[in-house]
Scaffold this active site. Structure first.
Site, PDB file in Angstrom:
ATOM      1  N   ASP A  67       3.873  -4.265 -17.798  1.00  0.00           N
ATOM      2  CA  ASP A  67       3.976  -4.867 -16.466  1.00  0.00           C
ATOM      3  C   ASP A  67       2.667  -5.516 -16.007  1.00  0.00           C
ATOM      4  O   ASP A  67       1.621  -5.323 -16.624  1.00  0.00           O
ATOM      5  CB  ASP A  67       4.438  -3.811 -15.447  1.00  0.00           C
ATOM      6  CG  ASP A  67       3.750  -2.462 -15.621  1.00  0.00           C
ATOM      7  OD1 ASP A  67       2.677  -2.427 -16.244  1.00  0.00           O
ATOM      8  OD2 ASP A  67       4.287  -1.460 -15.143  1.00  0.00           O
ATOM      9  N   ASN A 135       8.047   9.288  -9.082  1.00  0.00           N
ATOM     10  CA  ASN A 135       9.458   9.142  -8.689  1.00  0.00           C
ATOM     11  C   ASN A 135      10.347   8.822  -9.893  1.00  0.00           C
ATOM     12  O   ASN A 135      11.485   8.391  -9.731  1.00  0.00           O
ATOM     13  CB  ASN A 135       9.597   8.048  -7.622  1.00  0.00           C
ATOM     14  CG  ASN A 135       9.153   6.682  -8.134  1.00  0.00           C
ATOM     15  OD1 ASN A 135       8.802   6.533  -9.301  1.00  0.00           O
ATOM     16  ND2 ASN A 135       9.160   5.688  -7.266  1.00  0.00           N
ATOM     17  N   HIS A 137       9.762   6.510 -12.236  1.00  0.00           N
ATOM     18  CA  HIS A 137       9.801   5.129 -12.735  1.00  0.00           C
ATOM     19  C   HIS A 137       9.121   5.012 -14.097  1.00  0.00           C
ATOM     20  O   HIS A 137       8.237   5.805 -14.441  1.00  0.00           O
ATOM     21  CB  HIS A 137       9.231   4.120 -11.719  1.00  0.00           C
ATOM     22  CG  HIS A 137       7.758   4.115 -11.535  1.00  0.00           C
ATOM     23  ND1 HIS A 137       7.141   4.239 -10.308  1.00  0.00           N
ATOM     24  CD2 HIS A 137       6.749   3.950 -12.412  1.00  0.00           C
ATOM     25  CE1 HIS A 137       5.842   4.155 -10.434  1.00  0.00           C
ATOM     26  NE2 HIS A 137       5.569   3.984 -11.704  1.00  0.00           N
ATOM     27  N   GLU A 142      11.560   0.782 -10.605  1.00  0.00           N
ATOM     28  CA  GLU A 142      11.654   1.766  -9.545  1.00  0.00           C
ATOM     29  C   GLU A 142      13.079   2.339  -9.497  1.00  0.00           C
ATOM     30  O   GLU A 142      14.016   1.750 -10.055  1.00  0.00           O
ATOM     31  CB  GLU A 142      11.308   1.098  -8.211  1.00  0.00           C
ATOM     32  CG  GLU A 142       9.862   0.609  -8.124  1.00  0.00           C
ATOM     33  CD  GLU A 142       8.857   1.742  -7.914  1.00  0.00           C
ATOM     34  OE1 GLU A 142       9.094   2.871  -8.378  1.00  0.00           O
ATOM     35  OE2 GLU A 142       7.812   1.476  -7.294  1.00  0.00           O
TER      36      GLU A 142
HETATM   37  C1  GLP Z   1       2.152   2.609 -12.671  1.00  0.00           C
HETATM   38  C2  GLP Z   1       2.556   1.934 -13.977  1.00  0.00           C
HETATM   39  C3  GLP Z   1       3.374   2.863 -14.856  1.00  0.00           C
HETATM   40  C4  GLP Z   1       2.719   4.224 -14.952  1.00  0.00           C
HETATM   41  C5  GLP Z   1       2.644   4.827 -13.579  1.00  0.00           C
HETATM   42  C6  GLP Z   1       2.038   6.218 -13.554  1.00  0.00           C
HETATM   43  O1  GLP Z   1       3.094   2.515 -11.674  1.00  0.00           O
HETATM   44  N1  GLP Z   1       3.275   0.728 -13.751  1.00  0.00           N
HETATM   45  O2  GLP Z   1       3.501   2.269 -16.136  1.00  0.00           O
HETATM   46  O3  GLP Z   1       3.435   5.053 -15.826  1.00  0.00           O
HETATM   47  O4  GLP Z   1       1.835   3.974 -12.782  1.00  0.00           O
HETATM   48  O5  GLP Z   1       0.657   6.122 -13.577  1.00  0.00           O
HETATM   49  P1  GLP Z   1      -0.359   7.295 -13.732  1.00  0.00           P
HETATM   50  O6  GLP Z   1      -0.461   7.551 -15.184  1.00  0.00           O
HETATM   51  O7  GLP Z   1      -1.631   6.763 -13.153  1.00  0.00           O
HETATM   52  O8  GLP Z   1       0.180   8.453 -12.970  1.00  0.00           O
END
Ligand code: GLP
Length: 265
Positions: A67, A135, A137, A142
């Site tokens: 992304d 959540n 995702h 989402e």
């Molecule tokens: C973002 C990214 C996801 C990732 C998520 C969790 O939203 N788009 O790909 O898995 O964060 O991130 P973290 O590892 O910082 O908790």
């Protein structure tokens, strides 16, 4: 799904690095899907270490990130392109021309199908690395994202914006739109590796692995994929109902693979 509960977060990163290293060795022209967020940073550090000290090479690798924020140019310090350069690409021998992220600066509607076409041109993704949002995702899919979704623009939830606000200065613009691979795009990867650490992820991990398949928990769609490895530390494994079973099964697997050299237990 294969669930592996490691002793701690750094063992989770080492185990993930073993899988990445093995996949790199197996394939002539490997294509990986990569993720941002705090979780994969320890994996990237382990890979950089192996590059520096054990000659692990990324020269044959092509990567597609999950992304990118809409509206942030690649040079922007909060863009995911910048993140990937800083956390991995600048420190290994990957060819920069073989590293792709969705283009957050052009026409976002065209960028989605262009990205899908690019992935297809490269023969698809061999190994997709994923983190998980609190959540549930994956990428920026989402809750209530279509399970058949492809790369497109998504509006981020307030929860996600809040969770990711830590990366932005208080007065800095934080985009609320992102281009993300869709759930169907992710499910087309030939194998998937999801890493989750810390108690804040325990509920999402349990719903992903054991909960009903539901658009409310996008990660639960991984239950449809035949080759998913979920690597968690004890805190992220806390709410797994069948935790004992996963540990029992993993012990059996280790016995079977005892002869495999270079494995991190
Ligand atoms: C973002 C990214 C996801 C990732 C998520 C969790 O939203 N788009 O790909 O898995 O964060 O991130 P973290 O590892 O910082 O908790």
């Amino acid at each position: 799904m294969q669930v592996i509960i490691t002793a701690n977060a750094s063992a989770a990163a080492a185990h993930a690095a073993d899988i990445v290293e093995r996949t790199l060795a197996e394939l002539e022209a490997p294509v990986f899907g990569l993720a941002t967020g705090s979780t994969p940073v320890a994996l990237y550090q382990a890979l950089i270490e192996r590059h520096r000290h054990q000659g692990l090479s990324f020269a044959r690798l092509t990567t597609f990130n999950l992304d990118e924020y809409v509206g942030l140019p690649p040079g922007h310090p909060q863009s995911y392109r910048h993140f990937m350069q800083r956390e991995l690409f600048d420190h290994v021998d990957i060819d920069p021309a073989n590293t792709f992220l969705p283009d957050g600066t052009g026409d976002p509607l065209e960028a989605g199908s262009a990205y899908e076409a690019l992935i297809e041109d490269h023969g698809g993704i061999d190994l997709q690395v994923l983190g998980i949002g609190r959540n549930g995702h994956i990428g920026f899919n989402e809750p209530t994202s279509s399970l058949g979704s492809r790369t497109r623009v998504k509006t981020l939830t307030r929860d996600t914006l809040k969770a990711n606000a830590r990366f932005f200065a208080p007065d800095e613009f934080q985009p609320s739109l992102a281009l993300t691979m869709g759930i169907a795009t992710i499910l087309e990867a030939r194998s998937i590796l999801l890493i989750a650490t810390g108690e804040a992820k325990a509920e999402a991990v349990a719903r992903c692995v054991e909960g009903p398949l539901s658009a409310l928990v996008p990660a639960s769609a991984l239950q449809l994929h035949p080759k998913v490895t979920v690597i968690v530390d004890p805190a992220a494994a806390e709410r797994l109902e069948l935790r004992d079973y996963y540990e029992f099964a993993a012990a059996h697997q280790r016995q079977l693979h005892r002869a495999t050299p270079g494995e991190t237990p």
